[in-house]
Design an enzyme around this catalytic site. Structure first.
Site, short mmCIF file in Angstrom:
data_model
loop_
_atom_site.label_atom_id
_atom_site.label_comp_id
_atom_site.label_asym_id
_atom_site.label_seq_id
_atom_site.Cartn_x
_atom_site.Cartn_y
_atom_site.Cartn_z
N HIS A 276 0.84 -1.18 0.00
CA HIS A 276 0.00 0.00 0.00
C HIS A 276 0.88 1.24 0.00
O HIS A 276 1.94 1.25 0.62
CB HIS A 276 -0.92 0.01 1.24
N ASP A 333 -8.03 -5.07 -0.82
CA ASP A 333 -8.45 -5.85 -1.99
C ASP A 333 -8.10 -7.32 -1.88
O ASP A 333 -8.69 -8.16 -2.55
CB ASP A 333 -7.81 -5.26 -3.25
C1 LIG Z 1 -0.28 -0.30 -4.11
C2 LIG Z 1 1.16 -0.14 -4.56
C3 LIG Z 1 1.19 0.53 -5.95
C4 LIG Z 1 1.85 0.77 -3.57
O1 LIG Z 1 3.19 0.75 -3.86
P1 LIG Z 1 4.20 1.83 -3.21
O2 LIG Z 1 4.39 1.53 -1.79
O3 LIG Z 1 3.71 3.15 -3.56
O4 LIG Z 1 5.54 1.68 -3.85
P2 LIG Z 1 6.04 1.08 -5.18
O5 LIG Z 1 4.98 0.72 -6.14
O6 LIG Z 1 7.07 2.03 -5.66
O7 LIG Z 1 6.75 -0.23 -4.63
C5 LIG Z 1 7.89 -0.20 -3.78
C6 LIG Z 1 8.66 -1.48 -3.99
O8 LIG Z 1 7.89 -2.56 -3.45
C7 LIG Z 1 7.55 -3.47 -4.47
N1 LIG Z 1 6.15 -3.86 -4.30
C8 LIG Z 1 5.15 -3.12 -3.75
N2 LIG Z 1 4.02 -3.82 -3.76
C9 LIG Z 1 4.31 -5.00 -4.32
C10 LIG Z 1 3.54 -6.13 -4.63
N3 LIG Z 1 2.24 -6.18 -4.36
N4 LIG Z 1 4.14 -7.19 -5.22
C11 LIG Z 1 5.44 -7.15 -5.51
N5 LIG Z 1 6.24 -6.11 -5.25
C12 LIG Z 1 5.67 -5.05 -4.67
C13 LIG Z 1 7.72 -2.71 -5.78
O9 LIG Z 1 7.99 -3.58 -6.85
C14 LIG Z 1 8.89 -1.81 -5.47
O10 LIG Z 1 10.06 -2.55 -5.55
P3 LIG Z 1 11.45 -1.85 -6.00
O11 LIG Z 1 11.71 -0.78 -4.98
O12 LIG Z 1 12.42 -2.99 -5.96
O13 LIG Z 1 11.20 -1.29 -7.37
C15 LIG Z 1 1.88 -1.49 -4.62
O14 LIG Z 1 2.00 -2.03 -3.34
C16 LIG Z 1 1.19 -2.48 -5.54
O15 LIG Z 1 1.39 -2.43 -6.76
N6 LIG Z 1 0.38 -3.42 -4.98
C17 LIG Z 1 -0.34 -4.35 -5.80
C18 LIG Z 1 -1.59 -3.72 -6.38
C19 LIG Z 1 -2.63 -3.50 -5.32
O16 LIG Z 1 -2.94 -4.38 -4.55
N7 LIG Z 1 -3.21 -2.32 -5.35
C20 LIG Z 1 -4.28 -1.96 -4.42
C21 LIG Z 1 -3.81 -0.95 -3.43
S1 LIG Z 1 -5.02 -0.64 -2.20
#
Ligand SMILES: CC(C)(COP(=O)(O)OP(=O)(O)OC[C@H]1O[C@@H](n2cnc3c(N)ncnc32)[C@H](O)[C@@H]1OP(=O)(O)O)[C@@H](O)C(=O)NCCC(=O)NCCS
Length: 405
Positions: A276, A333
């Site tokens: 998240h 989710d």
């Molecule tokens: C929601 C989301 C975009 C938030 O991410 P964030 O904290 O803003 O940060 P990032 O997308 O930059 O991710 C940070 C790191 O964690 C990893 N990561 C985060 N969520 C991940 C996941 N669900 N699966 C695999 N890797 C994940 C990213 O690949 C990234 O790795 P890196 O630093 O080696 O490139 C991300 O967790 C995600 O894509 N989750 C899956 C989709 C999802 O469930 N969305 C609903 C959200 S309520």
């Protein structure tokens, strides 16, 4: 000693090179709000001062929607009046259903909702009014009608007749009736109501921000809501629940979940429903949904979905920890998908159900934005960007006639 003539140039250059940019707007505060609050480190979510746990255990979606829109919990009389207004607003203008008849049946329900919102707008008698009361009336119509749009589109696309609303049923119960054609089991109705409460508000996420940004131009609330639906549909946001369901369906026969998780991550793929942007611990909504998944699965003989989901959760959290990503935990989710599946809701209706709940939060935010209820005055959102494209100096590039290119 430094040459005085180049000093300003040097300073300008230094300013240029240290200019900060925040791609993705993480941690950037763009407005004040009185509607919701998240403490991501401690997994706390608050609507108008009330912890989500309190509301999930004690409130109803109707009461929570009132709280979000009006800022305080209603007394008995206010709640009854609000519920009557919601019930009275349930009828979707018939020309929208007539129009549905000619739409391609394969259309994704999120696209159908997004396309229908302007149709609701043109039928709204208050559209041109700019008072708070008129916006509350529009909010009530949006909250009351989006579930009917989802249920009716679904029935029409599979060749079934649409079901008229039943005024004696709650918001949650009526949606399930209009979707399935059957009066819901009281426990399922209650759990579904809890799901609607849990998803109703989440501060400045992408879709809420989209809604607020649109109405900051003084566009009407329907224009903002249509933008919100578009933003919510993406798989990194609300669309994640449908992707989680796809993953669960594909993994039903998988014997070695830990290896599957490892392979996914080795290939740079994401585990949907995990992680998240704000929570650095388990999403407080996911705890409730996990419990519902267990209890309802047991009641309906569908325990396999809880087993599979919790196996994936354990394997993923272990693998993330192993890779030093200790803050990636299940979000709402992850467990809403199996819960909705157990309730008999198709995967491509899961994000629409999220919409049916979040519309309450969006409307509260759009009203707050329009009437500057948390800050001094309304402000048009207008961030800046840094130009990194083709550049020929301040005079601009020479335009070559097409034959000479
Ligand atoms: C929601 C989301 C975009 C938030 O991410 P964030 O904290 O803003 O940060 P990032 O997308 O930059 O991710 C940070 C790191 O964690 C990893 N990561 C985060 N969520 C991940 C996941 N669900 N699966 C695999 N890797 C994940 C990213 O690949 C990234 O790795 P890196 O630093 O080696 O490139 C991300 O967790 C995600 O894509 N989750 C899956 C989709 C999802 O469930 N969305 C609903 C959200 S309520």
């Amino acid at each position: 000693m430094e040459d005085e003539t180049i000093k300003p140039l040097k300073e300008a250059f230094m300013t240029e090179t240290v200019r900060l940019k925040n791609t993705g707007l993480r941690g950037v505060t763009v407005a004040d709000t009185k509607i919701g609050y998240i403490d991501g480190e401690n997994g706390i979510l608050v609507y108008r001062g009330y912890r989500i746990e309190e509301l999930a255990l004690n409130s109803t979606f109707e009461e929570t929607a009132y709280l979000l829109l009006h800022g305080t919990l209603p007394n008995g009389e206010q709640l009854e009046a609000f519920k009557v207004r919601l019930v009275e607003a349930r009828q979707v203008p018939p020309f929208i259903y007539d129009s549905f008849k000619s739409w391609p049946k394969h259309a994704h329900p999120m696209d159908v909702i997004q396309a229908s919102i302007p149709l609701l707008a043109i039928a709204d008698p208050d559209l041109a009014q700019e008072t708070r009361d008129a916006n509350i009336s529009m909010a009530i119509r949006l909250i009351a009608r989006i579930p009917a749009l989802i249920a009716s589109w679904h029935r029409m696309r599979i060749g079934l007749d649409i079901i008229p609303p039943d005024d004696s049923l709650s918001h949650a119960g009526n949606f399930l009736l209009q979707l399935t054609g059957m009066r819901p089991d009281p426990e399922i109705e209650h759990d579904f109501d809890t799901c609607l409460i849990l998803h109703a508000e989440h501060t400045f996420n992408a879709s809420t921000f989209a809604c607020r940004e649109v109405v900051s131009t003084r566009a009407h609330m329907y224009a903002g809501a249509a933008a919100g639906v578009g933003a919510l549909s993406g798989s990194l946001h609300g669309g994640a629940n449908a992707k989680v369901m796809k993953m669960l369906l594909e993994l039903q026969a998988e014997k070695d979940i830990p290896s599957w998780v490892k392979n996914q991550l080795d290939q740079g793929k994401r585990i949907m429903g995990m992680g998240h942007a704000v929570y650095k611990t388990m999403d407080p909504r996911a705890r409730f949904l996990k419990d519902i998944c267990y209890r309802l699965g047991k009641k309906l003989g569908e325990e396999q979905w809880y087993r599979l989901s919790s196996q994936i959760e354990d394997a993923a959290v272990n693998e993330f920890n192993f890779r030093g990503k200790t803050t990636i935990k299940p979000n709402c989710d992850f467990y809403s998908a199996p819960v909705y599946h157990i309730m008999g809701i198709d995967a491509d209706l899961m994000t629409p159900v999220f919409t049916a709940s979040r519309i309450a939060g969006w409307c509260a935010h759009m009203i707050e934005e329009k009437f500057a209820e948390a800050q001094e005055k309304p402000a048009l959102y207008r961030p800046s960007s840094e130009y990194v494209g083709h550049y020929c100096g301040l005079m601009g590039c020479v335009y070559e006639p097409i034959k000479q290119r």
